[in-house]
Motif scaffolding. Structure first.
Motif, PDB file in Angstrom:
ATOM      1  N   ASP A 121     -11.452  21.713 -16.022  1.00 28.89           N
ATOM      2  CA  ASP A 121     -11.978  22.498 -14.914  1.00 28.89           C
ATOM      3  C   ASP A 121     -12.522  21.613 -13.800  1.00 28.89           C
ATOM      4  N   THR A 122     -12.496  20.319 -13.991  1.00 33.84           N
ATOM      5  CA  THR A 122     -13.097  19.391 -13.040  1.00 33.84           C
ATOM      6  C   THR A 122     -12.117  19.021 -11.937  1.00 33.84           C
ATOM      7  N   ILE A 123     -12.583  19.086 -10.703  1.00 30.69           N
ATOM      8  CA  ILE A 123     -11.817  18.567  -9.561  1.00 30.69           C
ATOM      9  C   ILE A 123     -12.259  17.116  -9.392  1.00 30.69           C
ATOM     10  N   TRP A 124     -11.536  16.215  -9.986  1.00 37.11           N
ATOM     11  CA  TRP A 124     -11.980  14.837 -10.080  1.00 37.11           C
ATOM     12  C   TRP A 124     -12.076  14.158  -8.725  1.00 37.11           C
ATOM     13  N   ALA A 125     -11.264  14.575  -7.792  1.00 32.68           N
ATOM     14  CA  ALA A 125     -11.300  13.948  -6.471  1.00 32.68           C
ATOM     15  C   ALA A 125     -12.593  14.249  -5.723  1.00 32.68           C
ATOM     16  N   HIS A 126     -13.336  15.300  -6.136  1.00 31.35           N
ATOM     17  CA  HIS A 126     -14.555  15.695  -5.431  1.00 31.35           C
ATOM     18  C   HIS A 126     -15.825  15.193  -6.110  1.00 31.35           C
ATOM     19  N   ILE A 127     -15.693  14.554  -7.245  1.00 33.25           N
ATOM     20  CA  ILE A 127     -16.887  14.207  -8.014  1.00 33.25           C
ATOM     21  C   ILE A 127     -17.761  13.198  -7.283  1.00 33.25           C
ATOM     22  N   SER A 128     -17.164  12.284  -6.583  1.00 34.40           N
ATOM     23  CA  SER A 128     -17.923  11.207  -5.956  1.00 34.40           C
ATOM     24  C   SER A 128     -18.578  11.615  -4.645  1.00 34.40           C
TER      25      SER A 128
END
Length: 827
Positions: free
Chosen positions: A377-384
């Protein structure tokens, strides 16, 4: 110029007020028309079901072992709350909460519909103003028909309104608490005991993170520092694009070879060897697709410029090279730079709850809590994204949503002008050329084009809102969908209720409200009661449309029978459409019901007849969706019913508008001597509104969801935590095989990785054919290109040479019995 813009924005205003004073005969005629449409829809459903039984027997593609089954319909369910959710059915949590949501609204309107109309309608009718007082038609059943000499009856309306507010608030409070309790009991796995945190400090070390959480009860199980895999994501997107082009080229080549074999046989000079694809036995070299290479790697291919090469061979070589590069990057994650985000996995769920509260209390937010979320469910590109970047993005998104919501009247009005294009040609000089067009073309422009364009821009609104929400930079797909739900409900309530109910137009109303906030009740009181008759027919027609479209599966029928043959050129594209055709993205699905519920609550005391139609609407939908449950969430994204507390809180909108409108109406009441006689009722209603706002604040989702699970978690884990802490004072850790995580001794490593590290090599999926061209192509590719995976399992060409699905993609990992559903997909 400003006045022209205001006129455009106000063009849709007052549409609902045209139904003011609608007669009973007119309403019955509308009801009869709706009944005829419903009958025709049911007949069409019966015919289609008998004609295509296999298509309608599998109307929804789901994994039955993970599907929540609603309990059997009993009469007590209409009054009592929905039974508890069984933890073993956790994969059906979204469907459970959707069923519970419709049941809750249906129960509210059923109780109100059985009590309020029998009380208020006789009071409104007896010795009322009637036509002598300017009230006629169905308006005689409403608040506005109470006679000038019987204004004391408005005390009954006040008491009923307070009872409505009390009942709805009590029900909503109970549902929010139940959501928190069910989530606490059933939401198992990594996301419940893990939190995702971002820090403004770059290049955090394991030691500093561990030191920050070293006092957590039960200890920290592991820490996962997130790295920046944007370059790897770019390589994956490029490989996916190459794979898509390759499968289209291969499929077209196989289908073309089979077609030529069926009509013309083999070439006279064909001599097929093992090193040449079998398809060339039936095709010429010119039949193979070609592609031009770009002059430079950073340039896109240009027409008529560059060297032409065989497209299929080029795609195979590029995919093979991409596979090698991607797999090397996946094996060496340490070469990617660290971000300021990390997962912290606790041994106890209570630790995640306490850490969440502690992080929320930090000022300034150098460490930002994002959410406990599942990897898929994680949008990895937005984590940072840092907290201040998130704030800027959120402000921009709010501005865009506001512009879309208030400015939607502009294109609607412009499209509406097309229906008067012939009149405009006589008035506007530069449009006189329209008079030279044929009469049939002018008729099409005036009659067909406006509704078609209106349907297009209306359907584009959910897409636009979802695109806007995606730019907000949220870390979770479900949280993003939750924001879509909020924005779309705002749009529907403003454009689907307020704009068409306000006689003066949205810009004039905003101008009035800008002068003083005290004008709000007066503006609502002068406008909303006049529009109630419009919403009677609106709710009835909405019921019929939903019932017919759900029974016939209109969306599925159009998608598979019309769109798929036109746009789907490969088996994978067909499979993707089949899997997503029944997916109702709840961010734009739930707000439609919430908006109608708010309309019903707003008019519950002003025009109590609306409670009857609202009861029919939600009861019919509740029963309908128990037999035809929608697919609300993709299986790999996870499920937690996040839409439920948001939809529950949005129902307060209807309560607030009912209170504000009644406050204004009480102030406007005059007796036979033109004296204000209901000031006391108005003041009491204003107090009730303030108390409602205070009550709403106490059950706000962000407060209850954080605090309610804590007592249960404390009760379940306090003894276990104490026992574990005796033998492990601070937790024991060791470094993992790489720097991707720290794992505590004696525990299992939690697989929380960026999707780029978990993506495996794709399989080229081509259809099997009777000539054996696909089999020969598979052997040729495997012997020629090292490391290429290719298969024809799950797809074939039928006797007409059309593409047909038999199962899932060979690289999906699914084992599904996928037969007998292909009457429409196999075209």
């Amino acid at each position: 110029m400003n006045s022209n813009i205001s006129n455009i924005l106000d063009g849709a205003a007052g549409k609902a007020q045209k139904a003011q004073g609608e007669s009973l005969s007119t309403f019955l005629a509308s009801l009869t028309t709706s009944a005829i449409i419903l009958g025709l829809g049911v007949i069409a459903y019966i015919f289609l079901k008998s004609r295509f039984p296999e298509y309608y027997s599998q109307h929804i593609y789901r994994r039955p072992d993970l599907e929540w089954k609603p309990v059997f319909l009993l009469s007590r369910i209409f009054v009592f709350p929905t039974p508890d959710f069984d933890i073993k059915d956790a994969a059906g949590l979204d469907n459970y909460f959707f069923d519970r949501y419709l049941h809750t609204i249906a129960r509210i309107f059923l109780l109100l519909g059985l009590t309020i109309p029998p009380i208020l309608i006789p009071i409104n009718i007896a010795n009322g103003k009637n036509e002598a007082g300017g009230v006629k038609g169905l308006d005689r059943l409403s608040f506005s028909n109470v006679g000038f000499s019987h204004t004391d009856r408005y005390w009954i309306h006040l008491v009923v309104a307070i009872l409505v507010v009390t009942l709805v608030c009590h029900t909503l409070q109970h549902e929010v608490r139940e959501y928190a309790r069910i989530q606490s009991d059933s939401h198992l796995g990594v996301s419940k005991s893990s939190i995702l945190v971002s820090s403004s400090i770059q290049h955090l070390s394991f030691k500093s993170i561990r030191r920050h959480f070293h006092r957590a009860a039960g200890g920290v199980r592991s820490i996962t520092i997130i790295r920046d895999y944007s370059s790897l994501h770019a390589k994956l997107r490029r490989r996916d694009a190459l794979l898509r082009k390759l499968e289209i080229a291969e499929t077209n080549l196989i289908m073309k070879a089979n077609y030529k074999a069926n009509i013309g046989g083999t070439k006279s000079d064909s001599g097929c060897s093992s090193s040449i694809p079998l398809g060339m036995k039936y095709l010429d070299q010119k039949d193979r697709p070609l592609i031009r290479l770009p002059l430079y790697p950073w340039l896109p291919p240009l027409p008529f410029v560059g060297v032409q090469v065989d497209a299929i061979r080029h795609f195979y070589m590029e995919i093979a090279r991409s596979n090698a590069e991607i797999e090397w990057d996946q094996e060496h994650p340490d070469k990617f730079p660290q971000t300021g985000s990390f997962f912290v996995h606790f041994n106890q769920r209570i630790s995640a709850q306490l850490a969440t509260l502690a992080l929320k209390a930090r000022i300034p937010p150098t460490w930002t809590l994002k959410h406990g979320t599942a990897p898929d469910d994680t949008i990895w590109a937005h984590i940072s994204i840092s907290w201040w970047q998130q704030c800027i993005r959120t402000i921009i998104v709010y501005l865009l949503v506001t512009t879309l919501t208030l400015g939607f009247a502009v294109p609607v009005t412009i499209i509406g002008l097309l229906s008067q294009i012939k009149y405009l040609a006589d008035v506007v000089s530069w449009l006189q050329w329209i008079e030279t067009l044929p009469n049939w073309l002018v008729g099409v422009i005036q009659g067909v084009l406006p509704p078609a364009l209106l349907a297009v821009i209306t359907a584009a609104v959910p897409i636009a809102i979802r695109l806007i929400a995606n730019t907000e930079g949220l870390h979770s797909y479900q949280v993003t969908e939750n924001h879509v739900q909020i924005y779309y409900f705002t749009f529907l309530f403003v454009q689907g209720f307020l704009t068409i109910s306000l006689s003066a137009g949205i810009t004039t109303i905003i101008g009035e409200l800008a002068n003083t906030i005290q004008a709000v009740p007066s503006v609502l009181a002068q406008n909303l009661p006049k529009a109630c008759n419009y919403f009677f027919s609106y709710i009835i027609m909405s019921t019929i449309i939903v019932v017919i479209s759900t029974l016939i599966h209109v969306k599925r029928l159009i998608s598979l029978s019309v769109l798929s043959p036109i746009f789907d050129k490969t088996a994978r594209q067909k499979w993707t459409r089949v899997c997503n055709v029944n997916l109702q993205q709840w961010g734009t699905f739930i707000p439609v019901f919430t908006n109608i519920a708010c309309i019903g609550l707003t008019y519950s005391v002003i025009a109590p007849l609306i409670l009857v139609f609202s009861t029919v609407y939600f009861t019919a939908l509740w029963v309908l969706y128990r037999f035809f449950p929608p697919k609300l969430t993709e299986l790999d994204v996870g499920t937690n019913g996040l839409f439920y507390p948001t939809a529950i809180r949005q129902l307060f909108t209807g309560i607030y508008f009912m209170e504000l409108c009644l406050s204004g109406l009480f102030f406007l009441v005059r007796d036979a001597n033109n004296r204000a006689t209901c000031t006391a009722q108005a003041i009491i209603m204003i107090v009730v509104t303030a108390l409602t706002a205070l009550f709403h604040h106490t059950i706000d989702h962000s407060h209850w969801i954080c605090w309610l699970p804590l007592p249960n978690v404390l009760k379940q884990n306090i003894d276990q935590i104490s026992g574990q802490d005796k033998g492990r004072p601070g937790g024991s850790y060791r470094r993992g095989a790489d720097q991707h995580s720290i794992v505590r001794l004696g525990t299992v490593k939690i697989d929380v990785q960026d999707e780029a590290l978990r993506t495996s090599r794709p399989v080229v999926w081509i259809p099997r054919d009777d000539l054996g061209i696909a089999d020969h192509e598979i052997s040729y590719v495997r012997s020629t290109y090292n490391g290429m995976w290719i298969s024809n399992k799950g797809a074939c060409l039928d006797e007409r040479g059309k593409l047909k699905l038999l199962g899932p993609p060979p690289d999906s990992g699914l084992q599904v019995n996928f037969k007998a559903e292909r009457r429409t997909e196999g075209t």
